[in-house]
Design a protein around this motif. Structure first.
Motif, PDB file in Angstrom:
ATOM      1  N   GLU A  84     -34.075   4.931  16.134  1.00  0.00           N
ATOM      2  CA  GLU A  84     -36.060   5.045  16.355  1.00  0.00           C
ATOM      3  C   GLU A  84     -36.463   4.923  17.318  1.00  0.00           C
ATOM      4  N   ASP A  85     -37.423   5.618  17.099  1.00  0.00           N
ATOM      5  CA  ASP A  85     -38.228   6.125  18.423  1.00  0.00           C
ATOM      6  C   ASP A  85     -38.579   5.317  18.710  1.00  0.00           C
ATOM      7  N   ASN A  86     -38.797   3.070  18.879  1.00  0.00           N
ATOM      8  CA  ASN A  86     -39.323   2.523  19.061  1.00  0.00           C
ATOM      9  C   ASN A  86     -38.423   1.771  19.632  1.00  0.00           C
ATOM     10  N   TRP A  87     -36.870   2.175  19.833  1.00  0.00           N
ATOM     11  CA  TRP A  87     -36.085   1.464  20.776  1.00  0.00           C
ATOM     12  C   TRP A  87     -36.215   1.730  22.336  1.00  0.00           C
ATOM     13  N   ILE A  88     -35.667   0.358  22.884  1.00  0.00           N
ATOM     14  CA  ILE A  88     -35.162   0.850  24.357  1.00  0.00           C
ATOM     15  C   ILE A  88     -33.935   0.393  24.606  1.00  0.00           C
ATOM     16  N   GLN A  89     -32.682   1.113  24.977  1.00  0.00           N
ATOM     17  CA  GLN A  89     -30.649   0.704  24.903  1.00  0.00           C
ATOM     18  C   GLN A  89     -31.170   0.275  26.241  1.00  0.00           C
ATOM     19  N   ILE A  90     -30.140  -0.228  26.130  1.00  0.00           N
ATOM     20  CA  ILE A  90     -29.425  -0.624  28.144  1.00  0.00           C
ATOM     21  C   ILE A  90     -28.198  -0.361  27.275  1.00  0.00           C
ATOM     22  N   VAL A 149     -26.251  -3.811  19.412  1.00  0.00           N
ATOM     23  CA  VAL A 149     -26.511  -5.197  19.821  1.00  0.00           C
ATOM     24  C   VAL A 149     -27.916  -5.314  20.309  1.00  0.00           C
ATOM     25  N   GLU A 150     -28.539  -5.903  19.518  1.00  0.00           N
ATOM     26  CA  GLU A 150     -30.333  -6.617  20.261  1.00  0.00           C
ATOM     27  C   GLU A 150     -30.391  -7.850  21.133  1.00  0.00           C
ATOM     28  N   THR A 151     -30.844  -7.268  22.446  1.00  0.00           N
ATOM     29  CA  THR A 151     -30.794  -8.076  23.406  1.00  0.00           C
ATOM     30  C   THR A 151     -32.420  -8.881  23.744  1.00  0.00           C
ATOM     31  N   MET A 152     -32.017  -9.596  24.438  1.00  0.00           N
ATOM     32  CA  MET A 152     -34.150 -10.373  24.332  1.00  0.00           C
ATOM     33  C   MET A 152     -34.297  -9.988  25.648  1.00  0.00           C
ATOM     34  N   SER A 153     -33.575  -9.984  26.693  1.00  0.00           N
ATOM     35  CA  SER A 153     -34.186  -9.081  28.177  1.00  0.00           C
ATOM     36  C   SER A 153     -32.831  -8.106  28.531  1.00  0.00           C
ATOM     37  N   MET A 154     -32.874  -7.630  29.732  1.00  0.00           N
ATOM     38  CA  MET A 154     -32.496  -6.911  30.528  1.00  0.00           C
ATOM     39  C   MET A 154     -32.865  -7.248  31.546  1.00  0.00           C
ATOM     40  N   GLN A 155     -32.198  -6.786  33.008  1.00  0.00           N
ATOM     41  CA  GLN A 155     -31.981  -6.720  34.131  1.00  0.00           C
ATOM     42  C   GLN A 155     -33.236  -5.794  34.603  1.00  0.00           C
ATOM     43  N   GLY A 156     -33.658  -4.525  34.396  1.00  0.00           N
ATOM     44  CA  GLY A 156     -33.979  -4.252  34.226  1.00  0.00           C
ATOM     45  C   GLY A 156     -33.766  -2.543  35.308  1.00  0.00           C
ATOM     46  N   SER A 157     -32.295  -2.315  35.468  1.00  0.00           N
ATOM     47  CA  SER A 157     -32.092  -1.449  36.777  1.00  0.00           C
ATOM     48  C   SER A 157     -31.836  -0.144  36.199  1.00  0.00           C
ATOM     49  N   CYS A 158     -31.212  -0.299  34.655  1.00  0.00           N
ATOM     50  CA  CYS A 158     -31.477   0.981  33.437  1.00  0.00           C
ATOM     51  C   CYS A 158     -31.543   0.745  32.391  1.00  0.00           C
ATOM     52  N   TYR A 159     -32.117   1.786  31.901  1.00  0.00           N
ATOM     53  CA  TYR A 159     -32.839   1.195  30.659  1.00  0.00           C
ATOM     54  C   TYR A 159     -33.442   2.942  30.591  1.00  0.00           C
ATOM     55  N   PHE A 160     -33.508   3.274  28.699  1.00  0.00           N
ATOM     56  CA  PHE A 160     -33.478   4.175  28.408  1.00  0.00           C
ATOM     57  C   PHE A 160     -34.480   4.550  27.121  1.00  0.00           C
ATOM     58  N   MET A 161     -35.007   5.698  26.687  1.00  0.00           N
ATOM     59  CA  MET A 161     -35.783   5.535  25.682  1.00  0.00           C
ATOM     60  C   MET A 161     -36.249   6.788  25.493  1.00  0.00           C
ATOM     61  N   THR A 162     -37.509   7.536  23.814  1.00  0.00           N
ATOM     62  CA  THR A 162     -38.365   8.696  24.515  1.00  0.00           C
ATOM     63  C   THR A 162     -39.427   8.131  24.782  1.00  0.00           C
ATOM     64  N   LYS A 163     -39.332   9.387  25.665  1.00  0.00           N
ATOM     65  CA  LYS A 163     -40.966   9.245  26.735  1.00  0.00           C
ATOM     66  C   LYS A 163     -41.765   9.874  26.109  1.00  0.00           C
ATOM     67  N   ASN A 164     -41.990   9.012  24.307  1.00  0.00           N
ATOM     68  CA  ASN A 164     -43.447   9.575  23.112  1.00  0.00           C
ATOM     69  C   ASN A 164     -43.282   7.572  23.273  1.00  0.00           C
ATOM     70  N   HIS A 165     -42.510   7.093  22.961  1.00  0.00           N
ATOM     71  CA  HIS A 165     -42.124   5.142  23.189  1.00  0.00           C
ATOM     72  C   HIS A 165     -43.098   5.125  24.590  1.00  0.00           C
ATOM     73  N   TYR A 166     -42.124   5.350  25.582  1.00  0.00           N
ATOM     74  CA  TYR A 166     -42.840   4.562  27.461  1.00  0.00           C
ATOM     75  C   TYR A 166     -44.274   5.075  27.098  1.00  0.00           C
TER      76      TYR A 166
END
Length: 211
Positions: A84-90, A149-166
């Motif tokens: 999905e375009d509105n996902w963030i993957q870690i 798997v879904e997660t509530m949070s992340m550390q923030g040191s690495c994440y992936f998404m579409t440029k459009n979402h960002y």
């Protein structure tokens, strides 16, 4: 080493945009796929990431800290699983053995770190006030065997998404309301949820962060 790792292991077409907030890295990697931003004075994490994303030409973006190793074909795996375009993957997170530049081998149950839960108002006795992500090993073990798997949070040191979402949903990161550094995961996560999206841990790939 992080820049070279990202170039060598992407498994897809890749460009690396580096925000150099102070001193130039040594040695400087000279590669047509690598571009450097070097502001005259430090601008901080949020403005730095925003500037790098603005320069990015690809459909997808991945933010990563400057002291991380990545798994083989990380880019291809993240792209192929982005539903999905509105996902963030870690990717799954491990600790980095910087001397040997590989995942640190441990005998305890700390790694890999997959899901994280949100904790408020204090993380530990001496931490600052606010909403923090905390390792959720119980949820990691309960969802063992699932690739995404879904997660509530992340550390923030690495994440992936579409440029459009960002750019068009998150509208970048806001250093006026959140400051230059802290609460990166909370800002991105809350904005994504409020827009109907999800934060997803992809267990098919990994990165290793220096601790």
């Amino acid at each position: 080493k992080t820049i070279q790792d990202c170039l060598d292991k992407a498994g897809c077409e890749v460009e690396v945009i580096v925000n150099v907030d102070e001193n130039w890295p040594e040695p400087l990697i000279e590669d047509p796929r690598v571009h450097y931003i070097h502001p005259p004075a430090p601008i901080g994490l949020r403005a730095g990431v925003n500037a790098c994303v603005a320069m990015a030409k690809g459909k997808y973006i991945m933010k990563i800290d400057d002291h991380c190793a990545v798994g083989e074909n990380y880019g291809r795996i993240l792209i192929d699983n982005h539903q999905e375009d509105n996902w963030i993957q870690i990717p799954r997170r491990y600790a980095l053995n910087a001397e040997e530049w590989k995942r640190e081998e441990r005998t305890d149950n700390k790694y890999p770190i997959d899901q994280m839960y949100l904790d408020f108002p204090l993380k530990g006795k001496d931490h600052d006030w606010g909403i923090h992500g905390v390792e959720w090993r119980k949820k990691r073990d309960e969802t063992n065997g699932l690739d995404l798997v879904e997660t509530m949070s992340m550390q923030g040191s690495c994440y992936f998404m579409t440029k459009n979402h960002y750019v068009n949903t998150l509208h970048g990161m806001d250093d006026k309301q959140y400051g230059v550094f802290a609460q990166e995961s909370q800002e991105l996560g809350f904005k994504t949820w409020l827009g109907g999206g999800k934060m997803i841990v992809n267990r098919l790939t990994w990165y290793a962060h220096l601790h």
